[in-house]
Design a protein around this motif. Structure first.
Motif, PDB file in Angstrom:
ATOM      1  N   PRO A  18       2.656  -9.788   2.992  1.00 42.63           N
ATOM      2  CA  PRO A  18       2.730 -11.007   2.179  1.00 42.63           C
ATOM      3  C   PRO A  18       2.601 -10.692   0.689  1.00 42.63           C
ATOM      4  N   GLY A  19       3.382 -11.406  -0.118  1.00 42.68           N
ATOM      5  CA  GLY A  19       3.252 -11.304  -1.566  1.00 42.68           C
ATOM      6  C   GLY A  19       4.002 -10.170  -2.217  1.00 42.68           C
ATOM      7  N   THR A  20       4.803  -9.411  -1.451  1.00 46.26           N
ATOM      8  CA  THR A  20       5.492  -8.269  -2.048  1.00 46.26           C
ATOM      9  C   THR A  20       6.788  -8.651  -2.749  1.00 46.26           C
ATOM     10  N   GLY A  21       7.210  -9.909  -2.639  1.00 41.10           N
ATOM     11  CA  GLY A  21       8.374 -10.350  -3.404  1.00 41.10           C
ATOM     12  C   GLY A  21       9.655 -10.447  -2.602  1.00 41.10           C
ATOM     13  N   LYS A  22       9.559 -10.681  -1.298  1.00 39.93           N
ATOM     14  CA  LYS A  22      10.762 -10.764  -0.472  1.00 39.93           C
ATOM     15  C   LYS A  22      11.633 -11.946  -0.882  1.00 39.93           C
TER      16      LYS A  22
ATOM     17  N   ARG B 210     -12.683  -8.954  -6.364  1.00 39.38           N
ATOM     18  CA  ARG B 210     -12.504 -10.179  -5.578  1.00 39.38           C
ATOM     19  C   ARG B 210     -11.078 -10.271  -5.047  1.00 39.38           C
ATOM     20  N   ILE B 211     -10.091  -9.951  -5.877  1.00 34.71           N
ATOM     21  CA  ILE B 211      -8.693  -9.997  -5.439  1.00 34.71           C
ATOM     22  C   ILE B 211      -8.457  -8.983  -4.323  1.00 34.71           C
ATOM     23  N   ALA B 212      -9.012  -7.777  -4.485  1.00 38.99           N
ATOM     24  CA  ALA B 212      -8.846  -6.738  -3.466  1.00 38.99           C
ATOM     25  C   ALA B 212      -9.484  -7.157  -2.147  1.00 38.99           C
ATOM     26  N   ALA B 213     -10.681  -7.741  -2.215  1.00 39.81           N
ATOM     27  CA  ALA B 213     -11.368  -8.172  -0.995  1.00 39.81           C
ATOM     28  C   ALA B 213     -10.606  -9.301  -0.315  1.00 39.81           C
ATOM     29  N   GLN B 214     -10.050 -10.217  -1.116  1.00 40.96           N
ATOM     30  CA  GLN B 214      -9.294 -11.324  -0.541  1.00 40.96           C
ATOM     31  C   GLN B 214      -8.022 -10.811   0.123  1.00 40.96           C
ATOM     32  N   ARG B 215      -7.421  -9.777  -0.460  1.00 39.72           N
ATOM     33  CA  ARG B 215      -6.208  -9.221   0.125  1.00 39.72           C
ATOM     34  C   ARG B 215      -6.464  -8.681   1.530  1.00 39.72           C
ATOM     35  N   GLU B 216      -7.655  -8.160   1.751  1.00 39.31           N
ATOM     36  CA  GLU B 216      -7.987  -7.632   3.074  1.00 39.31           C
ATOM     37  C   GLU B 216      -7.947  -8.725   4.144  1.00 39.31           C
ATOM     38  N   LEU B 217      -8.090  -9.985   3.717  1.00 40.36           N
ATOM     39  CA  LEU B 217      -8.115 -11.094   4.665  1.00 40.36           C
ATOM     40  C   LEU B 217      -6.725 -11.520   5.117  1.00 40.36           C
ATOM     41  N   TYR B 218      -5.683 -11.214   4.327  1.00 40.88           N
ATOM     42  CA  TYR B 218      -4.372 -11.752   4.684  1.00 40.88           C
ATOM     43  C   TYR B 218      -3.261 -10.717   4.744  1.00 40.88           C
ATOM     44  N   ALA B 219      -3.541  -9.459   4.459  1.00 41.12           N
ATOM     45  CA  ALA B 219      -2.483  -8.458   4.415  1.00 41.12           C
ATOM     46  C   ALA B 219      -2.858  -7.254   5.266  1.00 41.12           C
ATOM     47  N   GLY B 220      -1.936  -6.299   5.320  1.00 42.79           N
ATOM     48  CA  GLY B 220      -2.202  -5.038   5.997  1.00 42.79           C
ATOM     49  C   GLY B 220      -2.322  -5.203   7.508  1.00 42.79           C
ATOM     50  N   GLU B 221      -3.187  -4.388   8.110  1.00 41.00           N
ATOM     51  CA  GLU B 221      -3.319  -4.382   9.562  1.00 41.00           C
ATOM     52  C   GLU B 221      -3.811  -5.718  10.094  1.00 41.00           C
TER      53      GLU B 221
END
Length: 220
Positions: free
Chosen positions: A22-26, A189-200
């Motif tokens: 998510p958020g990579t610009g597709k 905070r942005i990095a921690a939030q990203r862990e909630l919706y992206a990656g594995e």
């Protein structure tokens, strides 16, 4: 865009699938292709595509005559709806059309969707590397009217590994609102939030939702 334009001139439709976190610009990339082609664009989210039958879609395309159709989040649409939609495009739409499908997790899609003839080109849109993040940061800094010192820029790049363009835009908008120094404090905070919706975690959610997720073995 040049390749898609050549297909349109030749009277042939082209279907692309962009997949990635998510958020990579597709969707942004799809709109950029449309701008390069100078084509009218229709963008449909998964909520709309699950409610549209083939006849309704054909009526919309006949009325608006777009050159580009963007179908967002087909991995959330449902396999039967996505296949029916692609079948409708194949059999019922007369004018050549560039169709861009986006998905967060390509592994949850029915393989029948991915075969040649349904999708012509599949592209992974990854999270940007350091050089790309620097260019994206420069773009949003110019747009939001602030500058970063060399030291702060280097610090941002070191601390923003894995950030998507959407994350960088969030940082830039914070910097415009409260200043660069406070925005730098928001990076964790942005990095921690990203862990909630992206990656594995995103992949595990999609697989679990489809009932096909099997926990991966992790090394100690």
């Amino acid at each position: 865009a040049r390749r898609c334009g050549a297909f349109l001139i030749g009277g042939r439709s082209r279907r692309l699938l962009f997949h990635g976190p998510p958020g990579t610009g597709k969707s942004t990339l799809a709109r950029a292709i449309a701008r390069e082609l100078g084509a009218r664009t229709i963008l449909l989210g998964h909520e709309a595509t699950t409610r549209l039958d083939d006849a309704s879609l054909v009526q919309i395309l006949a009325l608006l005559e777009p050159g580009v159709l963007v179908l967002n989040d087909v991995d959330r649409t449902g396999e039967h709806q996505a296949l029916a939609l692609l079948h409708g495009l194949e059999s019922l739409v007369d004018q050549p059309l560039v169709t861009v499908l986006t998905a967060n997790d390509v592994e949850t899609l029915d393989p029948a969707i991915l075969r040649p003839g349904r999708v012509d080109e599949i592209r992974m849109i990854p999270e940007p590397n350091s050089e790309s993040r620097s260019l994206i940061l420069e773009h949003y800094a110019d747009r939001n009217g602030f500058t970063l010192s060399v030291k702060l820029r280097e610090s941002f790049l070191e601390r923003s590994t894995g950030f998507s363009p959407a994350d960088i835009r969030e940082f830039a908008e914070i910097a415009r609102a409260v200043g660069v120094e406070l925005a730098m404090e928001e990076l964790e905070r942005i990095a921690a939030q990203r862990e909630l919706y992206a990656g594995e975690r995103c992949q595990e959610f999609n697989h679990a939702r489809r009932g096909v997720y099997r926990p991966r073995l992790r090394r100690a």
